[in-house]
Scaffold this active site. Structure first.
Site, mmCIF file in Angstrom:
data_model
loop_
_atom_site.group_PDB
_atom_site.id
_atom_site.type_symbol
_atom_site.label_atom_id
_atom_site.label_comp_id
_atom_site.label_asym_id
_atom_site.label_seq_id
_atom_site.Cartn_x
_atom_site.Cartn_y
_atom_site.Cartn_z
ATOM 1 N N LYS A 32 0.842 -1.191 0.000
ATOM 2 C CA LYS A 32 0.000 0.000 0.000
ATOM 3 C C LYS A 32 0.883 1.250 0.000
ATOM 4 O O LYS A 32 1.744 1.423 0.851
ATOM 5 C CB LYS A 32 -0.904 0.020 1.234
ATOM 6 C CG LYS A 32 -1.853 1.217 1.260
ATOM 7 C CD LYS A 32 -2.891 1.079 2.341
ATOM 8 C CE LYS A 32 -2.486 1.619 3.675
ATOM 9 N NZ LYS A 32 -2.429 3.093 3.764
ATOM 10 N N ASP A 59 -3.461 4.300 -1.926
ATOM 11 C CA ASP A 59 -4.420 4.764 -0.911
ATOM 12 C C ASP A 59 -4.384 6.280 -0.780
ATOM 13 O O ASP A 59 -3.816 6.819 0.164
ATOM 14 C CB ASP A 59 -4.079 4.081 0.423
ATOM 15 C CG ASP A 59 -5.096 4.390 1.508
ATOM 16 O OD1 ASP A 59 -6.237 4.784 1.181
ATOM 17 O OD2 ASP A 59 -4.748 4.240 2.693
ATOM 18 N N LEU A 60 -4.996 6.964 -1.759
ATOM 19 C CA LEU A 60 -4.994 8.431 -1.717
ATOM 20 C C LEU A 60 -6.368 8.977 -1.340
ATOM 21 O O LEU A 60 -6.551 10.179 -1.244
ATOM 22 C CB LEU A 60 -4.512 8.999 -3.063
ATOM 23 C CG LEU A 60 -3.079 8.601 -3.451
ATOM 24 C CD1 LEU A 60 -2.687 9.219 -4.798
ATOM 25 C CD2 LEU A 60 -2.065 9.013 -2.390
ATOM 26 N N LYS A 61 -7.328 8.116 -1.122
ATOM 27 C CA LYS A 61 -8.678 8.503 -0.660
ATOM 28 C C LYS A 61 -9.215 9.735 -1.399
ATOM 29 O O LYS A 61 -9.449 10.779 -0.805
ATOM 30 C CB LYS A 61 -8.673 8.731 0.858
ATOM 31 C CG LYS A 61 -8.319 7.486 1.651
ATOM 32 C CD LYS A 61 -8.497 7.712 3.155
ATOM 33 C CE LYS A 61 -8.160 6.487 3.956
ATOM 34 N NZ LYS A 61 -6.720 6.138 3.970
ATOM 35 N N ASP A 64 -13.746 14.446 -4.368
ATOM 36 C CA ASP A 64 -13.810 15.712 -5.102
ATOM 37 C C ASP A 64 -15.056 15.665 -5.993
ATOM 38 O O ASP A 64 -15.870 14.745 -5.873
ATOM 39 C CB ASP A 64 -12.518 15.868 -5.941
ATOM 40 C CG ASP A 64 -12.112 17.324 -6.111
ATOM 41 O OD1 ASP A 64 -12.971 18.130 -6.517
ATOM 42 O OD2 ASP A 64 -10.938 17.642 -5.839
ATOM 43 N N THR A 123 -11.767 5.761 10.864
ATOM 44 C CA THR A 123 -11.783 5.205 12.228
ATOM 45 C C THR A 123 -11.325 6.237 13.262
ATOM 46 O O THR A 123 -11.485 6.027 14.446
ATOM 47 C CB THR A 123 -10.907 3.942 12.340
ATOM 48 O OG1 THR A 123 -9.655 4.219 11.730
ATOM 49 C CG2 THR A 123 -11.564 2.758 11.662
ATOM 50 N N ARG A 184 -3.414 -6.341 14.558
ATOM 51 C CA ARG A 184 -2.305 -6.472 15.500
ATOM 52 C C ARG A 184 -2.152 -7.931 15.898
ATOM 53 O O ARG A 184 -3.154 -8.637 16.071
ATOM 54 C CB ARG A 184 -2.554 -5.613 16.758
ATOM 55 C CG ARG A 184 -2.453 -4.110 16.498
ATOM 56 C CD ARG A 184 -1.057 -3.713 16.053
ATOM 57 N NE ARG A 184 -0.908 -2.297 15.740
ATOM 58 C CZ ARG A 184 -1.044 -1.776 14.517
ATOM 59 N NH1 ARG A 184 -1.367 -2.547 13.483
ATOM 60 N NH2 ARG A 184 -0.851 -0.482 14.325
ATOM 61 N N ARG A 214 2.840 -1.255 10.842
ATOM 62 C CA ARG A 214 3.895 -1.363 11.856
ATOM 63 C C ARG A 214 4.173 -2.762 12.384
ATOM 64 O O ARG A 214 5.328 -3.054 12.692
ATOM 65 C CB ARG A 214 3.606 -0.361 12.979
ATOM 66 C CG ARG A 214 3.844 1.082 12.497
ATOM 67 C CD ARG A 214 3.175 2.096 13.353
ATOM 68 N NE ARG A 214 1.710 2.045 13.218
ATOM 69 C CZ ARG A 214 0.884 2.832 13.884
ATOM 70 N NH1 ARG A 214 1.373 3.715 14.743
ATOM 71 N NH2 ARG A 214 -0.426 2.744 13.691
HETATM 72 O O1 C5P Z 1 0.870 0.581 11.097
HETATM 73 P P1 C5P Z 1 -0.562 0.151 10.947
HETATM 74 O O2 C5P Z 1 -0.724 -1.346 10.847
HETATM 75 O O3 C5P Z 1 -1.454 0.781 11.980
HETATM 76 O O4 C5P Z 1 -0.960 0.740 9.527
HETATM 77 C C1 C5P Z 1 -2.277 0.712 9.089
HETATM 78 C C2 C5P Z 1 -2.382 1.417 7.777
HETATM 79 O O5 C5P Z 1 -3.749 1.481 7.436
HETATM 80 C C3 C5P Z 1 -1.878 2.855 7.777
HETATM 81 O O6 C5P Z 1 -1.376 3.119 6.472
HETATM 82 C C4 C5P Z 1 -3.113 3.663 8.035
HETATM 83 O O7 C5P Z 1 -3.063 4.940 7.469
HETATM 84 C C5 C5P Z 1 -4.175 2.823 7.336
HETATM 85 N N1 C5P Z 1 -5.524 3.000 7.855
HETATM 86 C C6 C5P Z 1 -5.870 2.794 9.180
HETATM 87 N N2 C5P Z 1 -7.156 2.962 9.581
HETATM 88 C C7 C5P Z 1 -8.081 3.323 8.707
HETATM 89 C C8 C5P Z 1 -7.765 3.512 7.377
HETATM 90 C C9 C5P Z 1 -6.456 3.348 6.981
HETATM 91 O O8 C5P Z 1 -5.017 2.433 9.991
HETATM 92 N N3 C5P Z 1 -9.322 3.429 9.117
#
Ligand code: C5P
Length: 235
Positions: A32, A59-61, A64, A123, A184, A214
């Site tokens: 991504k 993922d540029l959401k 417009d 979120t 996680r 992460r």
């Molecule tokens: O590091 P982590 O696992 O939290 O990364 C989650 C990815 O998903 C990040 O790029 C974050 O911007 C994206 N994301 C998110 N929650 C959302 C939408 C996108 O964590 N609701």
């Protein structure tokens, strides 16, 4: 089984992103590219990732007027991304314009259309944030409303929180692709993700794809972390 792991390359430079992508590529399904990396590295980062054979989620959401979003989706389709995001709150006309642009451009190029994913309610937003905007203040109700609107607008997928999966799966067709971040494993240290599921739990709850940042990119050995997650899903 198709590998559903999408690694979020939330890194500031192309060099760092490509180095990480190279390490984890054997154990993941896609990468991504989000706003930070795209704004600093530009479309070349997508070309370089695609040149390695990897699938790319841009993922540029987009949000417009329909014509502008359609043109951005056309450009992303030409760039050969496999998934991209738009905000459902842009409305049905905008969503339809995005999906049509993806389909028509892909057809011209003789390729499969990228999956245009709708983002319902971020979120980071809660009922207080929704109240500031006016209208529906119940987050679940608003997610459901926007998900239904995305379906009637022709979208084939949505981004959602892992905790929204069960409710969305009660009324969405199985073919609707659900992409979920907030994953996680329990091995990493606590961070800003508050509502999370493990990779196995999210897949069992109906996820089609898992966006994982992460827990892989911040691990001491990213390839080992990615392999462990992929092994846990295959087990
Ligand atoms: O590091 P982590 O696992 O939290 O990364 C989650 C990815 O998903 C990040 O790029 C974050 O911007 C994206 N994301 C998110 N929650 C959302 C939408 C996108 O964590 N609701």
């Amino acid at each position: 089984m198709r590998n559903p792991i999408i690694v979020a390359l939330d890194l500031p430079t192309a060099t760092q992103a490509l180095a990480l992508a190279r390490q984890v590529a054997p154990f993941v399904g896609a990468f991504k590219v989000g706003k930070e990396l795209f704004v600093s590295a530009g479309p070349d980062i997508v070309r370089e990732l695609r040149a390695t054979g990897a699938s790319v989620f841009l993922d540029l959401k987009f949000h417009d007027i329909p014509n502008t979003v359609a043109k951005a989706v056309t450009a992303a389709t030409r760039l050969d991304v496999q998934m991209l995001t738009i905000h459902c709150s842009g409305g049905s006309e905008m969503m339809r314009a995005a999906e049509t642009a993806a389909q028509n451009t892909a057809k011209e190029l003789g390729r499969p259309a990228p999956l245009v994913l709708g983002v319902t309610v971020l979120t980071s937003m809660d009922s207080k944030t929704l109240a500031e905007l006016g209208g529906e203040t119940d987050v679940t109700q608003q997610v459901e409303r926007l998900a239904r609107l995305a379906v009637t607008s022709g979208l084939r997928g949505l981004v959602c929180s892992p905790l929204e999966l069960p409710v969305l799966r009660t009324f969405l067709l199985p073919a609707m692709q659900l992409v979920t971040p907030g994953i996680r494993t329990g091995a990493e240290k606590a961070d800003d993700q508050k509502r999370t599921l493990s990779p196995q739990e999210a897949m069992a709850a109906g996820a089609s794809w898992l966006v994982i940042g992460r827990p892989i990119t911040g691990a001491p050995e990213p390839a080992k972390a990615a392999k462990a997650i992929w092994d846990s899903l295959r087990a």
